[in-house]
Motif scaffolding. Sequence first.
Motif, short mmCIF file in Angstrom:
data_model
loop_
_atom_site.label_atom_id
_atom_site.label_comp_id
_atom_site.label_asym_id
_atom_site.label_seq_id
_atom_site.Cartn_x
_atom_site.Cartn_y
_atom_site.Cartn_z
N VAL A 26 0.83 -1.20 0.00
CA VAL A 26 0.00 0.00 0.00
C VAL A 26 0.86 1.25 0.00
CG1 VAL A 26 -1.74 1.29 1.28
CG2 VAL A 26 -1.89 -1.19 1.15
N ALA A 27 1.93 1.24 0.80
CA ALA A 27 2.77 2.43 0.89
C ALA A 27 3.46 2.74 -0.43
CB ALA A 27 3.81 2.25 2.00
N MET A 28 3.95 1.71 -1.12
CA MET A 28 4.57 1.95 -2.43
C MET A 28 3.59 2.62 -3.37
SD MET A 28 7.78 1.18 -3.02
CE MET A 28 7.88 0.76 -4.77
N GLY A 29 2.35 2.16 -3.34
CA GLY A 29 1.35 2.77 -4.22
C GLY A 29 1.02 4.21 -3.84
N ALA A 101 0.70 -1.14 -12.57
CA ALA A 101 0.20 -2.37 -13.19
C ALA A 101 0.35 -3.56 -12.24
CB ALA A 101 0.96 -2.64 -14.49
N ALA A 102 1.47 -3.62 -11.51
CA ALA A 102 1.69 -4.72 -10.57
C ALA A 102 0.69 -4.68 -9.43
CB ALA A 102 3.12 -4.67 -10.03
N LEU A 103 0.42 -3.48 -8.91
CA LEU A 103 -0.56 -3.35 -7.83
C LEU A 103 -1.96 -3.70 -8.29
CD1 LEU A 103 0.62 -0.03 -6.12
CD2 LEU A 103 0.97 -2.37 -5.31
N PHE A 221 -9.62 -3.95 0.90
CA PHE A 221 -8.18 -3.85 0.67
C PHE A 221 -7.84 -4.06 -0.80
CE2 PHE A 221 -4.02 -6.10 0.51
CZ PHE A 221 -3.22 -5.05 0.94
N PHE A 222 -8.35 -5.14 -1.40
CA PHE A 222 -7.97 -5.46 -2.77
C PHE A 222 -8.65 -4.55 -3.79
CE2 PHE A 222 -6.74 -9.59 -0.82
CZ PHE A 222 -5.41 -9.55 -1.20
N VAL A 223 -9.86 -4.09 -3.52
CA VAL A 223 -10.48 -3.11 -4.41
C VAL A 223 -9.67 -1.82 -4.39
CG1 VAL A 223 -12.48 -1.59 -4.68
CG2 VAL A 223 -12.82 -4.03 -4.33
N LEU A 228 -5.99 1.98 -6.92
CA LEU A 228 -4.74 2.73 -6.78
C LEU A 228 -3.77 2.38 -7.90
CD1 LEU A 228 -2.84 4.59 -5.19
CD2 LEU A 228 -2.24 2.62 -3.77
N GLY A 229 -3.61 1.08 -8.17
CA GLY A 229 -2.72 0.66 -9.25
C GLY A 229 -3.19 1.15 -10.60
N GLY A 230 -4.49 1.08 -10.83
CA GLY A 230 -5.02 1.58 -12.10
C GLY A 230 -4.79 3.06 -12.28
#
Length: 239
Positions: A26-29, A101-103, A221-223, A228-230
């Motif tokens: 989460v922090a990286m994102g 993309a990875a997230l 969490f996953f949503v 965030l990744g998108g």
Amino acid sequence: MPHDGAGQPADLGRVKGVIGLGLPTVAMGLLGLAMLPVEAAALLIVPSLVTNVWQLLAGPLFGALLRRLWPMMVSIVAGTLAGSGVIVGTDAGAATAFLGAALALYGVVGLAKPRLRVPPAAEPLAGPLVGAVTGATGVFVIPAVPYIGSLGLERDDLVQALGLSFTVSTLALTAGLVLHGALPLATTAISVLAVLPALVGMAFGAWLRARVRPEVFRLCFFVSLLLLGGELAWREMAS
């Protein structure tokens, strides 16, 4: 380098305390919205390492897990050291888009909850392969988390195995950043300051784990990771 949000390390630690993972992810994102991925990785090293070691030592089967997973851990180190030069040298926009993309992929996998099961006979080959790919991405969740989840471990053993994987990954990333001169002293000092709120958040998350329906938290969490990744990937591709 922006550092907004004084309560953020505690919030991220709370995520990790509830489900056993999430602080670096989460922090990286979130930090990727304000700084380069390599800067975010450097900032997260100390709180990630401390919380991962805590998670690793909290379980009962460290020796047995290490004997089972050591080929994967060796490959994580090798893949991380090999990929650290790419992370440091990659164009900032491309690195951010890859992180997004990875997230997003991690969010999709988490929501899909694929019923994967790796037979014990396949582990000597599958473990090193998964470790090498995980280390090379620099995100440490794809495909390590789905793979560890497919080993049929009990809940506490699973949390400890994730702690082992993330601890090794964090140490390998630290070595990679040092190797390429991408770990400035100022960033390390700020990283140390983030440890206490991260630990407080993790302790609260562990308390919360026993009181919140896991599926509800997992869904949120996953949503959130998918969105965030998108956002990260779309912003860089559209710019």
